[in-house]
Write an enzyme that holds these catalytic residues in place. Structure first.
Site, PDB file in Angstrom:
ATOM      1  N   HIS A 172       0.858  -1.196   0.000  1.00  0.00           N
ATOM      2  CA  HIS A 172       0.000   0.000   0.000  1.00  0.00           C
ATOM      3  C   HIS A 172       0.887   1.237   0.000  1.00  0.00           C
ATOM      4  O   HIS A 172       1.424   1.635   1.024  1.00  0.00           O
ATOM      5  CB  HIS A 172      -0.901   0.003   1.238  1.00  0.00           C
ATOM      6  CG  HIS A 172      -2.003  -0.998   1.170  1.00  0.00           C
ATOM      7  ND1 HIS A 172      -3.305  -0.644   0.917  1.00  0.00           N
ATOM      8  CD2 HIS A 172      -1.998  -2.347   1.300  1.00  0.00           C
ATOM      9  CE1 HIS A 172      -4.061  -1.728   0.910  1.00  0.00           C
ATOM     10  NE2 HIS A 172      -3.300  -2.767   1.134  1.00  0.00           N
ATOM     11  N   ASP A 173       1.046   1.851  -1.132  1.00  0.00           N
ATOM     12  CA  ASP A 173       1.940   2.999  -1.274  1.00  0.00           C
ATOM     13  C   ASP A 173       1.290   3.960  -2.252  1.00  0.00           C
ATOM     14  O   ASP A 173       1.166   3.659  -3.435  1.00  0.00           O
ATOM     15  CB  ASP A 173       3.303   2.531  -1.792  1.00  0.00           C
ATOM     16  CG  ASP A 173       4.352   3.627  -1.788  1.00  0.00           C
ATOM     17  OD1 ASP A 173       3.984   4.800  -1.955  1.00  0.00           O
ATOM     18  OD2 ASP A 173       5.537   3.308  -1.633  1.00  0.00           O
ATOM     19  N   TYR A 225      -0.021   9.030   3.446  1.00  0.00           N
ATOM     20  CA  TYR A 225      -0.737   9.353   2.219  1.00  0.00           C
ATOM     21  C   TYR A 225       0.175  10.223   1.365  1.00  0.00           C
ATOM     22  O   TYR A 225      -0.162  11.350   0.994  1.00  0.00           O
ATOM     23  CB  TYR A 225      -2.042  10.101   2.521  1.00  0.00           C
ATOM     24  CG  TYR A 225      -3.054   9.318   3.319  1.00  0.00           C
ATOM     25  CD1 TYR A 225      -2.993   7.926   3.410  1.00  0.00           C
ATOM     26  CD2 TYR A 225      -4.092   9.959   3.989  1.00  0.00           C
ATOM     27  CE1 TYR A 225      -3.923   7.215   4.133  1.00  0.00           C
ATOM     28  CE2 TYR A 225      -5.028   9.250   4.715  1.00  0.00           C
ATOM     29  CZ  TYR A 225      -4.939   7.874   4.790  1.00  0.00           C
ATOM     30  OH  TYR A 225      -5.879   7.175   5.513  1.00  0.00           O
TER      31      TYR A 225
END
Length: 462
Positions: free
Chosen positions: A35-36, A404
């Site tokens: 998750h990047d 984020y």
């Protein structure tokens, strides 16, 4: 793309890869859950080797002492499952998406449904096993100066300093049964006023209660028009009767009723949050499936809000949403307050604590059939939304959340002042200390990416 992908099964293999990469002038990127937001762990403009930690995901839970050791390749779903195997009365303050890797979650200051009760996940880290640029592995007390790194990796982007191979975490108590609810309100159901009130209630309500909000546009029932929908998804650490009593006193505007609520175990609530509305009987084995949940293309930005957005300003947000097709954009909103108000900004690199009512993720999404022209339109729309929100979010600096990551904030770091433009947005005054720790412990800037903590030798003595 990576020149090599390595999937080590023991720590000595990670050490060897780091040494070989140094000898061959290759950068190193590390992937945990994958998750990047900007793909920095698996894309680079320089030759690099990707160390994928997928085989390093052992979890050892010590329910007697209320602790666990978790390797960085494990994800949150696996951790929740293994904790529940040992005890129904312990949990970990992780995030609401099970496939997020524990390394990136802790390394970037991850938050979740227990944040108002217990703080960030990184607040519960008590030890680690860390590999530095010399390929040495040590824990919190075995090397002089390790305490500085221990502070930095818990929210300061751990991948900037080395590789955290394993984390020791303190588990937190939860009741055997919790209560969840998910209710939606549209403009015709007074969504504007309800959300406006939510801004005052959610950060200040009892800390056992977490109510997140999500704004999107949907088709009306006849399918001919669009409207705005605000979803409220909640976890309460207690039974439904107590929840209804709190809601009636503190948030009557939502008009929550018993049929909206479901009692379940803590571990089932983590599965429920992954896709709010999962049946209560859904198999917990889904938490162990790293491919069980939807993947899609997206771009996102983040903000922190310190004063409620006026009701009339919400109408401007709705107007922007009506420009897109239903479901193409969303704002996800996480309340703070509670335990978060008790931490000073310097406790960890993550500085966004007291004084912040909530955090917003503003995003657009598409699939692999979306044309480049439409993608460009979505990105421009996101920029306009972000600009519209400027008067209503944090200032000096306008803060962003490092997990984020957003390359629009700036990349590179020829000077400290240049790096501070984006560094202060993520870390505020903690950025200076992070640069000092990086300069001292990775002076050759071996572990780096487009927005990693930079090295400035002149900062080491300040």
């Amino acid at each position: 793309m990576p020149s090599f992908i390595v999937t080590p099964i023991i720590y000595s293999q990670v050490q060897i890869v780091v040494l070989c990469a140094k000898n061959h002038q290759l950068q190193v990127r590390v992937r945990g859950g994958g998750h990047d937001f900007e793909g920095l762990s698996y894309v680079s403009d320089q030759p690099f080797v990707l160390i994928d930690l997928i085989n390093l995901r052992n979890i050892t839970v010590d329910a007697g002492n209320g602790t666990a050791w978790v390797q960085s390749g494990a994800n949150l779903g696996e951790l929740n499952y293994r904790i529940a195997e040992k005890s129904s009365e312990f949990a970990f303050p992780g995030g609401v998406w099970p496939t997020v890797g524990i390394g990136g979650f802790l390394g970037g200051g991850g938050y979740g449904s227990l944040t108002r009760k217990y703080g960030l996940g990184a607040d519960s880290v008590i030890d680690y096993r860390f590999l530095n640029y010399e390929s040495n592995v040590f824990d919190r007390v075995s090397v002089v100066g390790s305490e500085d790194i221990f502070w930095a990796v818990r929210g300061g982007t751990a991948s900037s300093f080395g590789i955290v191979l394993e984390w020791q975490i303190k588990l937190v108590p939860v009741p055997k049964n919790v209560t969840v609810f998910a209710v939606t309100r549209t403009l015709a159901q007074n969504a504007t006023w309800i959300f406006h009130q939510w801004q005052y209630v959610a950060p200040n309500i009892h800390r056992d209660l977490y109510i997140k909000a999500k704004i999107t546009s949907i088709k009306t029932a006849d399918g001919k028009e669009k409207t705005i929908q605000v979803s409220f998804e909640s976890l309460f650490l207690g039974p439904v009767d107590r929840l209804l009593n709190i809601m009636e006193k503190s948030f009557p505007e939502l008009d929550l009723v018993r049929k909206d609520c479901t009692e379940m175990s803590w571990v089932k609530s983590t599965l429920w949050f992954a896709n709010a509305g999962f049946p209560n009987g859904e198999s917990l084995e889904l938490l162990l499936n790293r491919n069980a949940f939807q993947k899609f293309y997206f771009k996102a930005k983040s903000d922190f809000v310190q004063e409620p957005i006026p009701a009339e300003a919400l109408d401007g947000i709705w107007k922007l949403f009506f420009e897109l097709e239903a479901g193409e954009a969303q704002i996800e909103i996480t309340p703070f307050g509670g335990k978060m108000d008790e931490f000073p900004e310097s406790a960890l690199p993550f500085p966004h604590r007291a004084g912040n009512l909530y955090m917003m993720l503003e995003g657009v999404q598409w699939d692999n059939k979306t044309s480049p022209e439409k993608q460009g339109k979505l990105l421009k729309w996101l920029e306009r939304l972000h600009m519209y929100l400027t008067p209503f979010v944090s200032k000096n600096p306008r803060a962003s959340y490092v997990n984020y990551n957003d390359l629009d904030l700036g990349v590179g770091s020829k000077t400290y002042d240049e790096a501070s433009v984006w560094g202060n947005m993520y870390f505020k005054n903690n950025f200076k200390r992070l640069v000092q720790v990086k300069t001292e412990h990775d002076p050759h800037n071996f572990f780096r990416h487009d927005q990693s903590i930079p090295v400035f030798p002149e900062m080491s003595s300040l």
